[in-house]
Design a protein around this motif. Structure first.
Motif, PDB file in Angstrom:
ATOM      1  N   TYR A 228       1.189  -1.458  -0.019  1.00 16.62           N
ATOM      2  CA  TYR A 228       0.093  -0.067   0.177  1.00 16.62           C
ATOM      3  C   TYR A 228       0.945   1.107   0.016  1.00 16.62           C
ATOM      4  N   LEU A 229       1.142   1.955  -0.932  1.00 13.46           N
ATOM      5  CA  LEU A 229       0.998   3.847  -0.330  1.00 13.46           C
ATOM      6  C   LEU A 229       0.653   4.625   0.212  1.00 13.46           C
ATOM      7  N   VAL A 230       1.125   5.414   1.282  1.00 12.15           N
ATOM      8  CA  VAL A 230       0.154   6.371   1.686  1.00 12.15           C
ATOM      9  C   VAL A 230       0.798   8.070   1.365  1.00 12.15           C
ATOM     10  N   TYR A 231       0.415   8.083   0.908  1.00 10.19           N
ATOM     11  CA  TYR A 231       0.880   9.697   0.010  1.00 10.19           C
ATOM     12  C   TYR A 231       0.444  10.174   0.687  1.00 10.19           C
ATOM     13  N   THR A 232       0.903  11.552   0.983  1.00 10.63           N
ATOM     14  CA  THR A 232       0.501  13.015   1.460  1.00 10.63           C
ATOM     15  C   THR A 232       1.674  13.757   0.763  1.00 10.63           C
ATOM     16  N   ARG A 233       0.691  15.207   0.857  1.00 14.63           N
ATOM     17  CA  ARG A 233       1.843  16.514   0.052  1.00 14.63           C
ATOM     18  C   ARG A 233       1.529  16.918   1.144  1.00 14.63           C
ATOM     19  N   TRP A 234       2.774  18.387   1.614  1.00  9.47           N
ATOM     20  CA  TRP A 234       2.669  19.025   2.553  1.00  9.47           C
ATOM     21  C   TRP A 234       3.139  20.933   2.130  1.00  9.47           C
ATOM     22  N   ARG A 235       3.320  21.657   2.930  1.00 10.41           N
ATOM     23  CA  ARG A 235       3.563  22.841   2.438  1.00 10.41           C
ATOM     24  C   ARG A 235       5.307  22.778   1.928  1.00 10.41           C
ATOM     25  N   ASP A 236       5.607  21.961   3.169  1.00  9.16           N
ATOM     26  CA  ASP A 236       6.899  22.961   3.408  1.00  9.16           C
ATOM     27  C   ASP A 236       7.698  20.882   4.699  1.00  9.16           C
ATOM     28  N   GLU A 237       8.970  20.935   4.231  1.00  7.47           N
ATOM     29  CA  GLU A 237       9.163  19.710   5.466  1.00  7.47           C
ATOM     30  C   GLU A 237       9.354  20.010   7.084  1.00  7.47           C
ATOM     31  N   GLU A 238       9.190  21.013   7.270  1.00  8.25           N
ATOM     32  CA  GLU A 238       8.899  22.130   8.642  1.00  8.25           C
ATOM     33  C   GLU A 238       7.639  21.231   9.144  1.00  8.25           C
ATOM     34  N   ALA A 239       6.588  21.610   7.882  1.00  6.24           N
ATOM     35  CA  ALA A 239       5.328  21.734   8.275  1.00  6.24           C
ATOM     36  C   ALA A 239       4.732  19.597   8.135  1.00  6.24           C
ATOM     37  N   PHE A 240       5.803  18.738   7.961  1.00  6.86           N
ATOM     38  CA  PHE A 240       5.497  17.717   8.105  1.00  6.86           C
ATOM     39  C   PHE A 240       6.174  17.466   9.561  1.00  6.86           C
ATOM     40  N   GLN A 241       6.944  17.339   9.344  1.00  6.95           N
ATOM     41  CA  GLN A 241       8.084  16.979  10.953  1.00  6.95           C
ATOM     42  C   GLN A 241       6.801  17.317  11.776  1.00  6.95           C
ATOM     43  N   ALA A 242       6.109  18.406  12.086  1.00  6.76           N
ATOM     44  CA  ALA A 242       5.378  19.049  13.349  1.00  6.76           C
ATOM     45  C   ALA A 242       4.907  18.453  12.998  1.00  6.76           C
ATOM     46  N   TRP A 243       3.361  17.927  11.602  1.00  7.79           N
ATOM     47  CA  TRP A 243       2.142  16.705  12.094  1.00  7.79           C
ATOM     48  C   TRP A 243       3.277  15.192  12.573  1.00  7.79           C
ATOM     49  N   ALA A 244       4.422  15.263  12.248  1.00  4.60           N
ATOM     50  CA  ALA A 244       4.959  13.628  12.360  1.00  4.60           C
ATOM     51  C   ALA A 244       5.414  13.517  13.586  1.00  4.60           C
ATOM     52  N   GLU A 245       5.600  14.253  14.421  1.00  5.42           N
ATOM     53  CA  GLU A 245       6.225  14.589  15.994  1.00  5.42           C
ATOM     54  C   GLU A 245       4.994  15.114  16.640  1.00  5.42           C
ATOM     55  N   GLY A 246       3.856  15.533  16.368  1.00  8.27           N
ATOM     56  CA  GLY A 246       2.613  15.930  17.346  1.00  8.27           C
ATOM     57  C   GLY A 246       1.403  14.531  17.128  1.00  8.27           C
ATOM     58  N   PRO A 247       0.647  15.263  15.961  1.00  6.79           N
ATOM     59  CA  PRO A 247      -0.743  14.591  16.143  1.00  6.79           C
ATOM     60  C   PRO A 247      -0.499  12.881  15.242  1.00  6.79           C
ATOM     61  N   MET A 248       0.560  12.915  14.304  1.00  8.40           N
ATOM     62  CA  MET A 248       0.615  11.482  13.935  1.00  8.40           C
ATOM     63  C   MET A 248       1.229  10.818  14.953  1.00  8.40           C
ATOM     64  N   LYS A 249       2.679  11.032  15.376  1.00  7.51           N
ATOM     65  CA  LYS A 249       2.504  10.358  16.503  1.00  7.51           C
ATOM     66  C   LYS A 249       1.664   9.738  17.885  1.00  7.51           C
ATOM     67  N   ALA A 250       1.260  10.905  18.452  1.00  9.39           N
ATOM     68  CA  ALA A 250       0.239  10.337  19.506  1.00  9.39           C
ATOM     69  C   ALA A 250      -1.052   9.296  18.446  1.00  9.39           C
ATOM     70  N   ALA A 251      -1.293  10.167  17.264  1.00  7.39           N
ATOM     71  CA  ALA A 251      -2.417   8.612  17.106  1.00  7.39           C
ATOM     72  C   ALA A 251      -1.682   7.039  16.943  1.00  7.39           C
ATOM     73  N   HIS A 252      -0.181   6.450  16.466  1.00 11.13           N
ATOM     74  CA  HIS A 252       0.486   5.553  16.185  1.00 11.13           C
ATOM     75  C   HIS A 252       0.227   4.833  18.315  1.00 11.13           C
ATOM     76  N   GLN A 253       0.846   5.485  18.826  1.00  8.89           N
ATOM     77  CA  GLN A 253       1.026   5.442  20.583  1.00  8.89           C
ATOM     78  C   GLN A 253       0.313   4.745  20.532  1.00  8.89           C
ATOM     79  N   HIS A 254      -1.537   5.777  20.666  1.00 13.09           N
ATOM     80  CA  HIS A 254      -2.632   4.952  21.117  1.00 13.09           C
ATOM     81  C   HIS A 254      -3.150   3.891  20.182  1.00 13.09           C
TER      82      HIS A 254
END
Length: 109
Positions: A51-77
């Motif tokens: 499977y491919l999960v495709y996401t597009r972001w304004r810039d690397e910083e926006a992706f990293q902020a999401w990855a370290e915040g909401p995405m990380k929380a969703a995967h931990q729980h």
């Protein structure tokens, strides 16, 4: 220009439905993230378990902020209510990163 992140997931046939249900249950959680531009979950159709999960972001910083915040929380729980983390549906995962250097949209008529 934008950055694209493609999460390449190896998903055994017996886990496909589980994976898709988990994404469906979290639908729209990424959309309000600052810098988010696009999401697609791509199901394989021709002889592969990838499977491919495709996401597009304004810039690397926006992706990293999401990855370290909401995405990380969703995967931990894992979306579990009981506090018990469910078994991953994917047996392997690789993250590909790209910069958008050219793009096109359908012509207006």
């Amino acid at each position: 220009m934008s950055v694209v992140k493609i999460n390449v997931l190896t998903v055994p046939a017996e886990q496909r439905e589980t994976l898709e249900k988990r994404f469906s249950a979290r639908a729209h959680t990424v959309e309000s993230s600052d810098g988010f531009e696009w999401f697609e979950l791509l199901r394989p159709v021709e002889g592969t378990d990838t499977y491919l999960v495709y996401t597009r972001w304004r810039d690397e910083e926006a992706f990293q902020a999401w990855a370290e915040g909401p995405m990380k929380a969703a995967h931990q729980h894992g979306g579990a209510q009981s506090g018990e983390r469910p078994k991953p549906a994917a047996s392997a995962s690789t993250l590909w990163s790209f910069e958008v250097v050219q793009q096109a949209a359908p012509k207006s008529e």
